[in-house]
Motif scaffolding. Structure first.
Motif, short mmCIF file in Angstrom:
data_model
loop_
_atom_site.label_atom_id
_atom_site.label_comp_id
_atom_site.label_asym_id
_atom_site.label_seq_id
_atom_site.Cartn_x
_atom_site.Cartn_y
_atom_site.Cartn_z
N HIS A 58 53.33 67.17 58.70
CA HIS A 58 52.66 67.95 57.94
C HIS A 58 51.37 67.90 58.09
O HIS A 58 50.55 66.86 58.48
N LYS A 70 54.64 71.26 55.52
CA LYS A 70 56.23 71.24 55.37
C LYS A 70 56.26 71.23 53.74
O LYS A 70 55.25 70.93 53.07
N SER A 71 57.50 71.67 53.31
CA SER A 71 57.77 71.78 51.96
C SER A 71 57.89 70.28 51.28
O SER A 71 58.06 69.19 52.01
N LYS A 72 57.87 70.23 50.23
CA LYS A 72 57.87 68.88 49.28
C LYS A 72 59.26 68.26 49.73
O LYS A 72 59.46 67.07 49.91
N ALA A 73 60.47 69.24 49.72
CA ALA A 73 61.67 68.54 49.93
C ALA A 73 61.83 68.21 51.43
O ALA A 73 62.25 67.15 51.67
N LEU A 75 59.11 66.75 53.15
CA LEU A 75 58.34 65.65 53.09
C LEU A 75 59.19 64.31 52.47
O LEU A 75 59.23 63.30 53.05
N LYS A 76 59.91 64.67 51.45
CA LYS A 76 60.66 63.54 50.88
C LYS A 76 61.84 63.15 51.95
O LYS A 76 62.20 61.98 51.99
N GLU A 83 66.34 62.24 46.11
CA GLU A 83 66.25 63.11 44.80
C GLU A 83 67.45 62.06 43.99
O GLU A 83 68.42 61.97 44.11
#
Length: 98
Positions: A58, A70-73, A75-76, A83
């Motif tokens: 990222h 990078k999207s939040k998803a 990165l998670k 989740e």
């Protein structure tokens, strides 16, 4: 030094050492980076990344010179954060019950 010479001389290990030096402001022997050294090292890192960084992190330079976001998803997923499952039960009311 010419650009192609720089890229040929920079191995992944050299890149990592330069990256660490820029991050902490010191060379591996403890000597502080001068502002000119920091700027040159950052430019060298960006050029190297634009050529060879096929798995960009990222906010880094990806192969081809594009900045990778990078999207939040994503990165998670990269950090192994799961989740929480969505709740199965949802409270439902009729309008006259409120």
């Amino acid at each position: 030094m010419e650009l192609e010479q720089l890229l040929q001389a920079m191995t992944p290990e050299v890149f990592q050492r330069i990256s660490t030096a820029v991050e902490i402001g010191k060379w591996p022997d403890g000597t502080l980076l001068t502002p000119a050294q920091r700027d040159a090292a950052m430019q060298a890192m960006m050029i190297y990344q634009s050529r060879y960084n096929t798995e960009a992190e990222h906010m880094s330079v990806a192969a081809g010179g594009e900045i990778k976001f990078k999207s939040k998803a994503e990165l998670k997923r990269d950090f192994g954060v799961e989740e929480p499952p969505a709740p199965d039960d949802i409270a439902r009311f009729d309008h006259d019950q409120l």
